[in-house]
Design a protein around this motif. Sequence first.
Motif, PDB file in Angstrom:
ATOM      1  N   GLU A  71       0.837  -1.242   0.016  1.00 40.30           N
ATOM      2  CA  GLU A  71       0.061  -0.020  -0.016  1.00 40.30           C
ATOM      3  C   GLU A  71       0.885   1.177   0.061  1.00 40.30           C
ATOM      4  O   GLU A  71       1.912   1.213   0.689  1.00 40.30           O
ATOM      5  N   LYS A 255       0.577  -4.922   2.692  1.00 39.09           N
ATOM      6  CA  LYS A 255      -0.514  -4.827   2.942  1.00 39.09           C
ATOM      7  C   LYS A 255      -1.006  -5.875   3.929  1.00 39.09           C
ATOM      8  O   LYS A 255      -2.021  -5.674   4.980  1.00 39.09           O
ATOM      9  N   ALA A 288      -4.749   4.365   5.565  1.00 36.57           N
ATOM     10  CA  ALA A 288      -5.035   3.567   4.552  1.00 36.57           C
ATOM     11  C   ALA A 288      -6.524   3.575   4.431  1.00 36.57           C
ATOM     12  O   ALA A 288      -7.057   3.379   3.306  1.00 36.57           O
TER      13      ALA A 288
END
Length: 423
Positions: A71, A255, A288
């Motif tokens: 991410e 992630k 996120a």
Amino acid sequence: MPARSDITYFGAGPAALPTQVLQTASQALVDFQGTGLGIAEHSHRSAIATKILEEAKADLASYLDVPEDYEILFMQAGGTGEFSATIYNLVGAWVTRKQQEAEKAGADKAKVQADLKKQVDEQLKLDYVVTGGWSLKAYQEACRLLGPEHVNLVADARTINDGKFGKIPEESTWQLSQDPAMVYYCDNETVDGVEFPKFPEALAPKADGTGPIVVADMSSNILSRRIPIKNFSLIFFGAQKNLGSTGITVVIVKKSLLPPVCPQPSPTLLRQLGLPIGPIVLSYEIIAKNNSLYNTLSIFDVYIAGLVLKKLLASFPDKVDGQEAVANKKAKLIYEALESHPDAYRIVPAPGNRSRMNICFRVIKGGDMDAAEKAFLEKSKQQGLEGLKGHRSVGGIRASNYNAVPLEGAEKLAKFIGQFANE
């Protein structure tokens, strides 16, 4: 007054930006794409802002070949803020992992918490490889937040260099913990001119894919060379060296360290375990979940970073490999000029650890180093070579050879280095 074209800026940060990027950004600051509003005036929740953010993420992923299981987060508080953020988030991830292991074993809630407390007290460690001023600050922040009993000094470069930074200790001497919450190092130290020549073999993942959780500060050499991203759990970098303007910090994180795989422990549990609770704006989970827009992000700074990335992608069909070749050529020119005059210059870091980004040296010509360096700075300025003064903590000369410094600028500095030595 000198024109912009007359100046080559070697400052360590905020660093130079491509003139083309600044020209485009200056127009957008007044009127962005005919909207009648400047880019800094548009809401960070607008469709315009979302498009800018998504394009910057996509271009960064393309340029660095970031795998899909990572991410990209745009955050604030700079690299210094990440000294704390990495601690809060990765200690939390360590606690979650231990909690999940205990729950899989079938232990009841009370026993899980008792076991967690015992493991925190006896086993929780963060590992730091200290090779310069910035990794030292990160190590000190960990000691401040967690207590020195939870922080392991893997290596201290000063112990092999008469109390000064300038060398990276041999990996065979590193004292790594067993199952640390993370192993932290700074890939390039701007103050001391020290750069890891490659990813440390001591931290490489094993054949089965397991290995330490490796965190790297790449604030000053990101975008300048290819990175084995799969070897890292987390990379962070402030924008103001190679990516853009001061105000945003980028985090590239696996992630698997984020929900749903690894949710952060509750504040209640952290309090019960005696662990610090981080500010919500430093939570990777929250950032996120909100697509980097939990609070007001500077979209103007993201826009500048996006322009830099688009320019890099347009300039180098082979992406980061092309920029790496240029960065290496520029550094080689400057170091060879210095090495050609050993009676006039002394390069600070050891040969195998010399930074391509921050070239640190002393001017020893004539025996009076202070006077020689003052003369060097004055005469270099007359040549349009700016920003060469070393960091206030160590002095000397520092040429920060970031991506926006053109090859012609490096050639100009190399020529001046020779001229000054021969005067």
